[in-house]
Design a protein around this motif. Structure first.
Motif, PDB file in Angstrom:
ATOM      1  N   VAL A 514      -7.641 -27.003 -33.586  1.00  0.00           N
ATOM      2  CA  VAL A 514      -6.702 -26.157 -32.846  1.00  0.00           C
ATOM      3  C   VAL A 514      -6.826 -24.715 -33.313  1.00  0.00           C
ATOM      4  O   VAL A 514      -6.853 -23.779 -32.498  1.00  0.00           O
ATOM      5  N   TRP A 515      -6.898 -24.518 -34.596  1.00  0.00           N
ATOM      6  CA  TRP A 515      -7.072 -23.156 -35.112  1.00  0.00           C
ATOM      7  C   TRP A 515      -8.393 -22.568 -34.624  1.00  0.00           C
ATOM      8  O   TRP A 515      -8.461 -21.410 -34.214  1.00  0.00           O
ATOM      9  N   MET A 516      -9.446 -23.360 -34.694  1.00  0.00           N
ATOM     10  CA  MET A 516     -10.767 -22.827 -34.338  1.00  0.00           C
ATOM     11  C   MET A 516     -10.823 -22.391 -32.878  1.00  0.00           C
ATOM     12  O   MET A 516     -11.548 -21.467 -32.523  1.00  0.00           O
ATOM     13  N   ASP A 517     -10.060 -23.041 -32.026  1.00  0.00           N
ATOM     14  CA  ASP A 517     -10.089 -22.708 -30.606  1.00  0.00           C
ATOM     15  C   ASP A 517      -9.607 -21.276 -30.330  1.00  0.00           C
ATOM     16  O   ASP A 517      -9.897 -20.716 -29.267  1.00  0.00           O
ATOM     17  N   HIS A 518      -8.880 -20.686 -31.277  1.00  0.00           N
ATOM     18  CA  HIS A 518      -8.403 -19.310 -31.105  1.00  0.00           C
ATOM     19  C   HIS A 518      -9.505 -18.277 -31.368  1.00  0.00           C
ATOM     20  O   HIS A 518      -9.307 -17.090 -31.105  1.00  0.00           O
ATOM     21  N   PHE A 519     -10.645 -18.738 -31.887  1.00  0.00           N
ATOM     22  CA  PHE A 519     -11.731 -17.810 -32.234  1.00  0.00           C
ATOM     23  C   PHE A 519     -12.974 -18.209 -31.451  1.00  0.00           C
ATOM     24  O   PHE A 519     -13.513 -19.296 -31.616  1.00  0.00           O
ATOM     25  N   ARG A 520     -13.432 -17.309 -30.595  1.00  0.00           N
ATOM     26  CA  ARG A 520     -14.499 -17.652 -29.666  1.00  0.00           C
ATOM     27  C   ARG A 520     -15.878 -17.653 -30.312  1.00  0.00           C
ATOM     28  O   ARG A 520     -16.669 -18.557 -30.108  1.00  0.00           O
ATOM     29  N   GLU A 521     -16.187 -16.630 -31.102  1.00  0.00           N
ATOM     30  CA  GLU A 521     -17.539 -16.482 -31.668  1.00  0.00           C
ATOM     31  C   GLU A 521     -17.562 -17.017 -33.102  1.00  0.00           C
ATOM     32  O   GLU A 521     -17.432 -16.288 -34.071  1.00  0.00           O
ATOM     33  N   ARG A 522     -17.751 -18.312 -33.215  1.00  0.00           N
ATOM     34  CA  ARG A 522     -17.789 -18.925 -34.542  1.00  0.00           C
ATOM     35  C   ARG A 522     -19.249 -19.141 -34.948  1.00  0.00           C
ATOM     36  O   ARG A 522     -19.712 -20.266 -35.147  1.00  0.00           O
ATOM     37  N   SER A 523     -19.969 -18.033 -35.059  1.00  0.00           N
ATOM     38  CA  SER A 523     -21.419 -18.105 -35.263  1.00  0.00           C
ATOM     39  C   SER A 523     -21.872 -17.490 -36.576  1.00  0.00           C
ATOM     40  O   SER A 523     -23.039 -17.147 -36.740  1.00  0.00           O
ATOM     41  N   LEU A 524     -20.940 -17.332 -37.518  1.00  0.00           N
ATOM     42  CA  LEU A 524     -21.305 -16.753 -38.814  1.00  0.00           C
ATOM     43  C   LEU A 524     -22.308 -17.674 -39.507  1.00  0.00           C
ATOM     44  O   LEU A 524     -22.048 -18.866 -39.700  1.00  0.00           O
ATOM     45  N   LEU A 525     -23.454 -17.131 -39.893  1.00  0.00           N
ATOM     46  CA  LEU A 525     -24.482 -17.906 -40.583  1.00  0.00           C
ATOM     47  C   LEU A 525     -24.185 -17.860 -42.076  1.00  0.00           C
ATOM     48  O   LEU A 525     -24.507 -16.891 -42.767  1.00  0.00           O
ATOM     49  N   ALA A 526     -23.542 -18.919 -42.564  1.00  0.00           N
ATOM     50  CA  ALA A 526     -23.044 -18.928 -43.940  1.00  0.00           C
ATOM     51  C   ALA A 526     -23.814 -19.925 -44.795  1.00  0.00           C
ATOM     52  O   ALA A 526     -24.170 -21.017 -44.344  1.00  0.00           O
ATOM     53  N   PHE A 527     -24.036 -19.518 -46.045  1.00  0.00           N
ATOM     54  CA  PHE A 527     -24.709 -20.356 -47.029  1.00  0.00           C
ATOM     55  C   PHE A 527     -23.972 -20.185 -48.359  1.00  0.00           C
ATOM     56  O   PHE A 527     -23.063 -19.375 -48.486  1.00  0.00           O
ATOM     57  N   SER A 528     -24.381 -20.950 -49.344  1.00  0.00           N
ATOM     58  CA  SER A 528     -23.751 -20.838 -50.660  1.00  0.00           C
ATOM     59  C   SER A 528     -24.778 -21.052 -51.754  1.00  0.00           C
ATOM     60  O   SER A 528     -25.673 -21.892 -51.624  1.00  0.00           O
ATOM     61  N   ALA A 529     -24.625 -20.277 -52.818  1.00  0.00           N
ATOM     62  CA  ALA A 529     -25.410 -20.531 -54.021  1.00  0.00           C
ATOM     63  C   ALA A 529     -25.021 -21.889 -54.593  1.00  0.00           C
ATOM     64  O   ALA A 529     -23.866 -22.279 -54.549  1.00  0.00           O
ATOM     65  N   SER A 530     -25.992 -22.600 -55.122  1.00  0.00           N
ATOM     66  CA  SER A 530     -25.734 -23.869 -55.800  1.00  0.00           C
ATOM     67  C   SER A 530     -26.735 -24.013 -56.945  1.00  0.00           C
ATOM     68  O   SER A 530     -27.935 -24.130 -56.690  1.00  0.00           O
ATOM     69  N   PRO A 531     -26.284 -23.936 -58.180  1.00  0.00           N
ATOM     70  CA  PRO A 531     -24.893 -23.839 -58.610  1.00  0.00           C
ATOM     71  C   PRO A 531     -24.312 -22.451 -58.330  1.00  0.00           C
ATOM     72  O   PRO A 531     -25.047 -21.482 -58.129  1.00  0.00           O
ATOM     73  N   LEU A 532     -22.995 -22.385 -58.326  1.00  0.00           N
ATOM     74  CA  LEU A 532     -22.300 -21.133 -58.077  1.00  0.00           C
ATOM     75  C   LEU A 532     -22.555 -20.149 -59.216  1.00  0.00           C
ATOM     76  O   LEU A 532     -22.772 -20.535 -60.364  1.00  0.00           O
ATOM     77  N   LEU A 533     -22.487 -18.866 -58.897  1.00  0.00           N
ATOM     78  CA  LEU A 533     -22.778 -17.819 -59.882  1.00  0.00           C
ATOM     79  C   LEU A 533     -21.521 -17.234 -60.506  1.00  0.00           C
ATOM     80  O   LEU A 533     -21.620 -16.556 -61.538  1.00  0.00           O
ATOM     81  N   VAL A 534     -20.379 -17.446 -59.893  1.00  0.00           N
ATOM     82  CA  VAL A 534     -19.116 -17.013 -60.499  1.00  0.00           C
ATOM     83  C   VAL A 534     -18.072 -18.105 -60.280  1.00  0.00           C
ATOM     84  O   VAL A 534     -18.172 -18.918 -59.359  1.00  0.00           O
ATOM     85  N   HIS A 535     -17.069 -18.100 -61.141  1.00  0.00           N
ATOM     86  CA  HIS A 535     -15.957 -19.038 -61.072  1.00  0.00           C
ATOM     87  C   HIS A 535     -14.667 -18.271 -61.327  1.00  0.00           C
ATOM     88  O   HIS A 535     -14.699 -17.136 -61.820  1.00  0.00           O
ATOM     89  N   PRO A 536     -13.518 -18.855 -61.023  1.00  0.00           N
ATOM     90  CA  PRO A 536     -12.262 -18.164 -61.333  1.00  0.00           C
ATOM     91  C   PRO A 536     -12.023 -18.119 -62.841  1.00  0.00           C
ATOM     92  O   PRO A 536     -12.475 -19.000 -63.572  1.00  0.00           O
ATOM     93  N   ILE A 537     -11.321 -17.091 -63.287  1.00  0.00           N
ATOM     94  CA  ILE A 537     -10.964 -17.011 -64.703  1.00  0.00           C
ATOM     95  C   ILE A 537     -10.094 -18.189 -65.080  1.00  0.00           C
ATOM     96  O   ILE A 537     -10.280 -18.819 -66.116  1.00  0.00           O
TER      97      ILE A 537
END
Length: 569
Positions: A514-537
């Motif tokens: 339902v939330w996603m339907d409010h946003f038309r262009e959901r085309s962000l090309l997203a990736f993630s480092a693995s393992p992560l390079l930073v963490h929360p304090i």
């Protein structure tokens, strides 16, 4: 003659009583072996200088040889400045020994002759402490970074026969064993992480401590302590391992070893192993300095040793067009820690003043046409957005707009509450090399986040990149100009959700259709480092955890009168 005079002086001191009946501090001999520890020594010796313990009750026993760096010069400069403050100094700093022993293949090779030399020197130190009639001998490695200046007195006050403060590293390595197998070598146990991760706090009897060990020589059983295999009452275990022999001799003497973890006492680096080289120590001390900054002030260096510090790192934007760091002006502690971290890592970053949720109210939102997504409720806490979350979104949105206004092609965005993984700079470089090698078409790459699903898919052919699923947190990420344009173009301020909900929506991996339907262009090309390079304090629920987004007033609360009006002003 000098050593004899020192011994007589210590005996005399031990026999004298103060007129008011108060006891003098126990005498302690500090034994330190040094080889190729130049990167650590300015900090180790500075902390030793600043210990809250009377130097008149401390004797120094120092040995150094076979160096390839300026360890001897650091020791000499420090002794020239501070040596006279101590009760006695027994230092043999050998500048004529070759860089390597005859059977060593490198400066970190633990050859038989090196083991024998270490065993001999530690046994000599133990004998020297006994000759001095020292109450305690403190075996302190030359790469131990102590945080608490009262640590020596605290160890003495624990009244244990053999005790060490628990030291952490950038891995799970520490200065104790929680288990020992039938051959007297390390045994993995469930008890180890309980102690190492502070799940229980106190002093715990363990089969082995090393690296920073205080031994009480006033105990009769201490006469049985030895580093030499053949000197044990019943020789057992490996012949050429000083720490195992010492632990077994303590066991035979009926003396328990204890590790204490009541606080973050300090750090120790993970020992180098071939084919690593001594120069890596300079990277390790940077990791340790960054970890220190999480809870403590920057490591001090006394004036006499500052000339041995490396020159400041030349700052860059890490191969990107720009680096942003978002932080609240009122969180100066976080800002100063991040700036100090950037100095260590050589990161040239622009500080972006975060929009402070405390300065927002319902009228502010109404005047600027900022609206919440219809029927938005936090999926975990079942509440509306807080003003802190709105301020966080506006802060990131402002950065995205600036990327477009300045024409930056690639940027990195940090928040001000991150801890850097060891060797961050080099891990990031390897990550981006992989991005280039794969010719990856990308808009956003998470460098730090909260992973909510464990079944994420690796990018084909990659060793450091995954395709993120539903994700929380915006600790750090790389962003392209095209990615910023996509994030801004959807006009998210007219249908606002938390920023860490918005990003998964935009790369089409959010569980709420339902939330996603409010946003038309959901085309962000997203990736993630693995393992992560930073963490929360800090993670939620940990001591000292503070959230300026979650622990804030929610939209409408002031109008509804559900909170104190002073909070809303």
């Amino acid at each position: 003659m000098v050593r004899l005079a020192a011994a007589v002086a210590l005996v005399a001191l031990a026999m004298l009583a103060c007129a008011d009946g108060q006891r003098k501090a126990p005498t302690v001999m500090v034994a330190i072996l040094v080889r190729n520890k130049e990167p650590y020594l300015p900090f180790v010796l500075s902390r030793l200088s600043e210990l809250h313990y009377p130097k008149s009750r401390m004797a120094l026993w120092l040995r150094s040889d076979h160096n390839q760096d300026r360890s001897l010069q650091v020791l000499e400069a420090w002794l020239a400045e501070y040596g006279s403050s101590y009760r006695s100094v027994d230092a043999v700093l050998n500048a004529t020994t070759p860089p390597l022993r005859s059977d060593e293949t490198s400066a970190i090779h633990l050859s038989p002759s090196r083991y024998r030399a270490v065993i001999t020197l530690k046994e000599e130190a133990l004998a020297a402490a006994r000759r001095l009639w020292a109450d305690f001998v403190w075996f302190l490695d030359a790469d131990v970074i102590l945080h608490d200046s009262t640590v020596l007195q605290r160890l003495i006050d624990m009244e244990k026969p053999l005790v060490a403060p628990m030291l952490r590293s950038h891995g799970a390595y520490s200065n104790f064993w929680a288990g020992m197998d039938q051959d007297f070598y390390y045994k993995r146990t469930e008890r180890y992480p309980v102690i190492y991760k502070h799940k229980e706090q106190g002093c715990f009897a363990v089969p082995m401590i090393h690296t920073c060990v205080l031994a009480d020589l006033r105990l009769v059983g201490s006469d049985g302590l030895t580093f030499v295999y053949s000197k044990m009452a019943v020789p057992r275990g490996p012949e050429n391992d000083d720490v195992i022999t010492f632990a077994l001799s303590a066991r035979q003497a009926g003396l328990e070893m204890y590790i204490c973890n009541q606080e973050d006492f300090g750090q120790v680096p993970i020992p180098l192993e071939p084919p690593e080289v001594v120069s890596k120590e300079r990277l390790n001390i940077v990791n340790m300095k960054l970890e220190t900054l999480l809870e403590w002030p920057p490591l001090p260096v006394v004036p006499a040793l500052r000339r041995f510090l490396p020159p400041p790192v030349e700052k860059t934007t890490l191969g990107f067009d720009h680096v942003y760091m978002i932080g609240l002006a009122r969180r100066q502690d976080r800002r100063q820690r991040m700036l100090a971290s950037f100095d260590e890592l050589g990161i040239d970053a622009e500080v972006v003043e975060a929009v402070d949720g405390r300065q927002l109210n319902d009228s502010f939102l109404s005047e600027r046409g900022i609206e919440m997504l219809p029927d938005y409720r936090d999926p975990i806490r079942d509440r509306q957005l807080t003003f802190g979350e709105i301020g966080c979104f506006l802060s990131h949105h402002g950065v995205w707009q600036d990327v477009l206004a300045q024409g930056h092609e690639r940027v990195i965005v940090f928040e001000d509450d991150v801890r850097f993984q060891p060797y961050f700079h080099y891990q990031l470089e390897q990550l981006m090399d992989e991005v280039e090698a794969l010719r990856l078409d990308w808009d956003l790459i998470y460098l730090g986040r909260k992973i909510l699903h464990s079944n994420e898919q690796w990018v084909e052919g990659a060793r450091r990149l995954v395709r993120p699923d539903y994700t929380y947190w915006t600790l750090a990420y790389a962003l392209t100009r095209r990615g910023a344009a996509k994030l801004v173009r959807e006009q998210p301020l007219r249908k606002m959700v938390a920023v860490d909900e918005y990003l998964p929506i935009m790369f089409d991996r959010h569980p709420n259709a339902v939330w996603m339907d409010h946003f038309r262009e959901r085309s962000l090309l997203a990736f993630s480092a693995s393992p992560l390079l930073v963490h929360p304090i800090k993670y939620t629920g940990e001591p000292g955890y503070v959230s300026d987004t979650e622990d804030a007033v929610t939209i409408g609360a002031c109008v509804a009168g559900s909170v104190d009006q002073h909070t809303c002003s």
